[in-house]
Write a protein that holds these residues in place. Structure first.
Motif, PDB file in Angstrom:
ATOM      1  N   ILE A  97       0.852  -1.180   0.000  1.00  0.00           N
ATOM      2  CA  ILE A  97       0.000   0.000   0.000  1.00  0.00           C
ATOM      3  C   ILE A  97       0.895   1.238   0.000  1.00  0.00           C
ATOM      4  O   ILE A  97       1.942   1.247   0.644  1.00  0.00           O
ATOM      5  CB  ILE A  97      -0.948  -0.015   1.223  1.00  0.00           C
ATOM      6  N   LEU A  98       0.492   2.269  -0.763  1.00  0.00           N
ATOM      7  CA  LEU A  98       1.300   3.485  -0.876  1.00  0.00           C
ATOM      8  C   LEU A  98       0.509   4.706  -0.422  1.00  0.00           C
ATOM      9  O   LEU A  98      -0.670   4.858  -0.774  1.00  0.00           O
ATOM     10  CB  LEU A  98       1.764   3.685  -2.323  1.00  0.00           C
ATOM     11  N   LEU A  99       1.182   5.585   0.337  1.00  0.00           N
ATOM     12  CA  LEU A  99       0.560   6.773   0.913  1.00  0.00           C
ATOM     13  C   LEU A  99       1.233   8.029   0.371  1.00  0.00           C
ATOM     14  O   LEU A  99       2.467   8.151   0.424  1.00  0.00           O
ATOM     15  CB  LEU A  99       0.663   6.736   2.439  1.00  0.00           C
ATOM     16  N   HIS A 100       0.422   8.959  -0.114  1.00  0.00           N
ATOM     17  CA  HIS A 100       0.943  10.115  -0.848  1.00  0.00           C
ATOM     18  C   HIS A 100       1.311  11.299   0.052  1.00  0.00           C
ATOM     19  O   HIS A 100       0.954  11.343   1.230  1.00  0.00           O
ATOM     20  CB  HIS A 100      -0.053  10.538  -1.936  1.00  0.00           C
ATOM     21  N   PRO A 101       2.009  12.295  -0.522  1.00  0.00           N
ATOM     22  CA  PRO A 101       2.426  13.481   0.244  1.00  0.00           C
ATOM     23  C   PRO A 101       1.252  14.348   0.687  1.00  0.00           C
ATOM     24  O   PRO A 101       0.088  14.084   0.384  1.00  0.00           O
ATOM     25  CB  PRO A 101       3.330  14.227  -0.742  1.00  0.00           C
ATOM     26  N   HIS A 102       1.593  15.439   1.368  1.00  0.00           N
ATOM     27  CA  HIS A 102       0.625  16.332   2.017  1.00  0.00           C
ATOM     28  C   HIS A 102      -0.380  16.912   1.023  1.00  0.00           C
ATOM     29  O   HIS A 102       0.003  17.570   0.048  1.00  0.00           O
ATOM     30  CB  HIS A 102       1.372  17.471   2.698  1.00  0.00           C
ATOM     31  N   ASN A 155       1.095  11.424  -7.441  1.00  0.00           N
ATOM     32  CA  ASN A 155       2.424  11.980  -7.243  1.00  0.00           C
ATOM     33  C   ASN A 155       3.460  11.113  -7.973  1.00  0.00           C
ATOM     34  O   ASN A 155       3.362   9.881  -7.955  1.00  0.00           O
ATOM     35  CB  ASN A 155       2.716  12.013  -5.739  1.00  0.00           C
ATOM     36  N   PRO A 156       4.434  11.724  -8.650  1.00  0.00           N
ATOM     37  CA  PRO A 156       5.386  10.933  -9.448  1.00  0.00           C
ATOM     38  C   PRO A 156       6.146   9.868  -8.651  1.00  0.00           C
ATOM     39  O   PRO A 156       6.425   8.791  -9.188  1.00  0.00           O
ATOM     40  CB  PRO A 156       6.342  12.000  -9.986  1.00  0.00           C
ATOM     41  N   ILE A 157       6.483  10.153  -7.404  1.00  0.00           N
ATOM     42  CA  ILE A 157       7.195   9.151  -6.599  1.00  0.00           C
ATOM     43  C   ILE A 157       6.260   8.003  -6.261  1.00  0.00           C
ATOM     44  O   ILE A 157       6.631   6.826  -6.366  1.00  0.00           O
ATOM     45  CB  ILE A 157       7.779   9.781  -5.322  1.00  0.00           C
ATOM     46  N   VAL A 158       5.035   8.322  -5.853  1.00  0.00           N
ATOM     47  CA  VAL A 158       4.045   7.276  -5.577  1.00  0.00           C
ATOM     48  C   VAL A 158       3.847   6.414  -6.811  1.00  0.00           C
ATOM     49  O   VAL A 158       3.832   5.175  -6.742  1.00  0.00           O
ATOM     50  CB  VAL A 158       2.705   7.901  -5.130  1.00  0.00           C
ATOM     51  N   GLY A 183       5.472   5.219   2.177  1.00  0.00           N
ATOM     52  CA  GLY A 183       4.897   6.546   2.317  1.00  0.00           C
ATOM     53  C   GLY A 183       5.891   7.612   1.907  1.00  0.00           C
ATOM     54  O   GLY A 183       7.105   7.454   2.081  1.00  0.00           O
ATOM     55  N   ILE A 184       5.370   8.702   1.354  1.00  0.00           N
ATOM     56  CA  ILE A 184       6.217   9.798   0.883  1.00  0.00           C
ATOM     57  C   ILE A 184       5.847  11.064   1.638  1.00  0.00           C
ATOM     58  O   ILE A 184       4.676  11.446   1.679  1.00  0.00           O
ATOM     59  CB  ILE A 184       6.060  10.008  -0.646  1.00  0.00           C
ATOM     60  N   HIS A 240      13.561  17.678  -1.683  1.00  0.00           N
ATOM     61  CA  HIS A 240      12.448  16.995  -1.018  1.00  0.00           C
ATOM     62  C   HIS A 240      11.564  16.243  -2.006  1.00  0.00           C
ATOM     63  O   HIS A 240      10.974  15.216  -1.658  1.00  0.00           O
ATOM     64  CB  HIS A 240      11.607  18.009  -0.238  1.00  0.00           C
ATOM     65  N   PHE A 241      11.481  16.746  -3.222  1.00  0.00           N
ATOM     66  CA  PHE A 241      10.607  16.155  -4.231  1.00  0.00           C
ATOM     67  C   PHE A 241      11.373  15.237  -5.193  1.00  0.00           C
ATOM     68  O   PHE A 241      10.796  14.725  -6.136  1.00  0.00           O
ATOM     69  CB  PHE A 241       9.897  17.262  -5.008  1.00  0.00           C
ATOM     70  N   PHE A 242      12.674  15.066  -4.945  1.00  0.00           N
ATOM     71  CA  PHE A 242      13.534  14.223  -5.781  1.00  0.00           C
ATOM     72  C   PHE A 242      13.432  14.614  -7.249  1.00  0.00           C
ATOM     73  O   PHE A 242      13.378  13.761  -8.140  1.00  0.00           O
ATOM     74  CB  PHE A 242      13.209  12.740  -5.570  1.00  0.00           C
TER      75      PHE A 242
END
Length: 215
Positions: A29-34, A43-46, A106-107, A190-192
């Motif tokens: 499971i993946l959790l996105h930024p604020h 989100n691109p990292i997610v 999580g990001i 922070h956003f890579f």
């Protein structure tokens, strides 16, 4: 990558789900930024980590916290989002009852929520925490950390300083058999930005190592 809608504590939750056809496949499971700063499940990292898990045979779920996209409710800065994450994990487990391996990633803000869920759900066997907001949120509940996992942050992060993340990792108390790894990416903010492929390679390498060990 079908869209799914399921019920959460504040109403419907919008998600994307990949179901592995292999019996007993692991789940993630993946959790996105604020959300207040544009964070969504897209989100691109997610997105990149989602496919990292897919490529390794996981059934994977990413979702929008309450008040984001088509998810109902209002942002609560913590408690509500943790309830959303718990409901998402419940849904994922209900559709993968034979899964014996469960991971969470999580990001940023999502990293804080993911670590809280980790403390409440002993079935989670591994985690990836990207750019945790160690300066903004209290992580003292991680004492001890119940599962082995990876923290990754950039040395050019101006949202949460590398020193704050290093202090967090240093303070983590671990149980016997639990190992916390920490990677600091040179040149990453922070956003890579322009570094997401490199970030994904680091996460994939760690995941592959863990899966091989546990196999």
């Amino acid at each position: 990558m079908p869209e799914v809608i399921f019920n959460g504590p504040a109403g419907r939750i919008e998600a994307r789900y990949h179901h592995s056809k292999a019996q007993g496949s692991p789940i993630a499971i993946l959790l996105h930024p604020h959300p207040s700063f544009g964070g969504t499940m897209n989100n691109p990292i997610v997105h990149s980590l989602y496919y990292m898990f897919v490529q390794r045979g996981f059934s994977v779920l990413r979702f929008n916290f309450r008040g984001v996209g088509r998810s109902q409710g209002l942002f609560e800065n913590g408690a509500g989002e943790l309830s959303d994450a718990a409901s998402a994990l419940d849904w994922l487990q209900a559709h993968n009852r034979e899964a014996k391996i469960c991971w969470i990633a999580g990001i940023s803000f999502g990293a804080w929520i993911s670590m809280q869920l980790l403390m409440r759900r002993p079935e989670i066997s591994g985690f990836i925490s990207v750019a945790p907001l160690a300066k903004h949120y209290d992580f003292s509940f991680l004492a001890p950390c119940p599962a082995s996992g990876l923290f990754v942050n950039g040395d050019k992060d101006t949202v949460t300083s590398p020193e704050a993340v290093n202090t967090l990792v240093t303070k983590l108390k671990t149980q016997k058999g639990i190992v916390i790894e920490h990677k600091v990416m040179a040149g990453a903010n922070h956003f890579f930005q322009d570094k997401i492929d490199d970030l994904t390679k680091i996460c994939a390498g760690y995941l592959d190592k863990r899966l091989a060990r546990e196999a």
